[in-house]
Design a protein around this motif. Structure first.
Motif, PDB file in Angstrom:
ATOM      1  N   TYR A  76       4.966  30.138 -35.543  1.00  0.00           N
ATOM      2  CA  TYR A  76       5.210  28.746 -35.943  1.00  0.00           C
ATOM      3  C   TYR A  76       4.131  27.845 -35.391  1.00  0.00           C
ATOM      4  O   TYR A  76       3.640  28.050 -34.275  1.00  0.00           O
ATOM      5  N   PHE A 124      13.507  25.896 -36.257  1.00  0.00           N
ATOM      6  CA  PHE A 124      13.297  24.626 -35.535  1.00  0.00           C
ATOM      7  C   PHE A 124      14.597  24.172 -34.867  1.00  0.00           C
ATOM      8  O   PHE A 124      14.597  23.755 -33.707  1.00  0.00           O
ATOM      9  N   GLN A 132      11.396  20.617 -29.559  1.00  0.00           N
ATOM     10  CA  GLN A 132      11.507  19.901 -30.844  1.00  0.00           C
ATOM     11  C   GLN A 132      10.771  18.561 -30.760  1.00  0.00           C
ATOM     12  O   GLN A 132      10.013  18.198 -31.660  1.00  0.00           O
ATOM     13  N   LYS A 165      13.279  18.684 -38.250  1.00  0.00           N
ATOM     14  CA  LYS A 165      11.978  19.346 -38.305  1.00  0.00           C
ATOM     15  C   LYS A 165      10.961  18.450 -39.024  1.00  0.00           C
ATOM     16  O   LYS A 165      11.232  17.993 -40.142  1.00  0.00           O
TER      17      LYS A 165
END
Ligand SMILES: Cc1cc2nc3c(=O)[nH]c(=O)nc-3n(C[C@H](O)[C@H](O)[C@H](O)COP(=O)(O)O)c2cc1C
Length: 209
Positions: A76, A124, A132, A165
């Motif tokens: 990611y 997420f 986050q 997200k």
């Protein structure tokens, strides 16, 4: 400064023999990965991702492997970062694992694509709140004039807040077409086993060290 010429290690811990390997490289990867993960003293899922963008200049950085599925290796990042720009131009890339403790290296090459938005959202939402917020406030790879600016942005959020997200953040999957498993051996006669994809099968060969 020490003279690096005398830095020399003999590798004697393991070996890699044709008779013992899996015919499918992902299975072989999983065997080595599990051994590395079981040794909790280092971050086994840290891998060097190399990309080549418009300028033709290779660029490498560490990212964390977050999932292994039959189709490939998922990580990611920010979809506007330097690596993302490189990948948008040229989706051929490599990932590399170096597990010093096992005297092992795995090089994997293939093509990278984005994973689904829903899969990125799911991951997420599973992340710690601070991570986050970090993803939301970071315009990854863009210049920032001071660290203070980032800290101030971070402090605007609180731990109880729902964080969505960001649209420019998500996962990529590397679909491998080549693997090389390297096992350090004594006297520099290392084992190197390469798997190269050919249509629906894997061609396996040994390389000179
Ligand atoms: C151990 C370690 C793990 C990292 N994990 C990630 C990660 O999973 N995703 C990410 O975007 N950057 C991660 N980074 C930061 C990247 O190495 C890099 O600084 C960042 O992604 C920006 O790269 P780029 O400008 O080439 O796009 C990690 C760095 C280290 C040292």
């Amino acid at each position: 400064m020490e003279n690096l010429h005398s830095f020399r290690k003999n590798y004697t811990k393991n070996q890699l023999n044709e008779a013992d390997i899996h015919s499918k490289p992902l299975q072989q990867f999983k065997v080595w990965f599990q051994e590395a993960v079981n040794d909790a003293s280092f971050e086994a899922n840290a891998m060097v991702l190399s990309t080549v963008g418009k300028e033709g200049m290779p660029s490498s950085r560490v990212v964390l492997l977050k999932e292994i599925i039959d189709e490939g290796f998922i990580f990611y990042t920010n979809y506007k970062s330097k690596k993302a720009k490189d990948l948008a131009y040229n989706n051929k890339a490599s990932i590399l694992f170096f597990w010093e403790k096992f005297e092992r290296q795995i090089r994997i090459e293939g093509e990278i694509e984005k994973i689904s938005e829903q899969k990125s959202i799911n991951y997420f939402n599973s992340r710690p709140k601070a991570s986050q917020i970090g993803a939301v406030i970071s315009k990854q790879s863009e210049e920032v004039s001071s660290r203070k600016i980032l800290e101030e942005k971070f402090e605007k959020y609180n731990e109880n807040q729902e964080i969505e997200k960001p649209k420019d953040w998500g996962g990529y999957i590397l679909k491998a077409n080549k693997y090389e498993f390297w096992q350090g051996r004594a006297s520099r006669i290392h084992d190197r086993i390469v798997y190269q994809q050919e249509k629906n099968s894997w061609n396996i060969k040994r390389l000179n060290p």
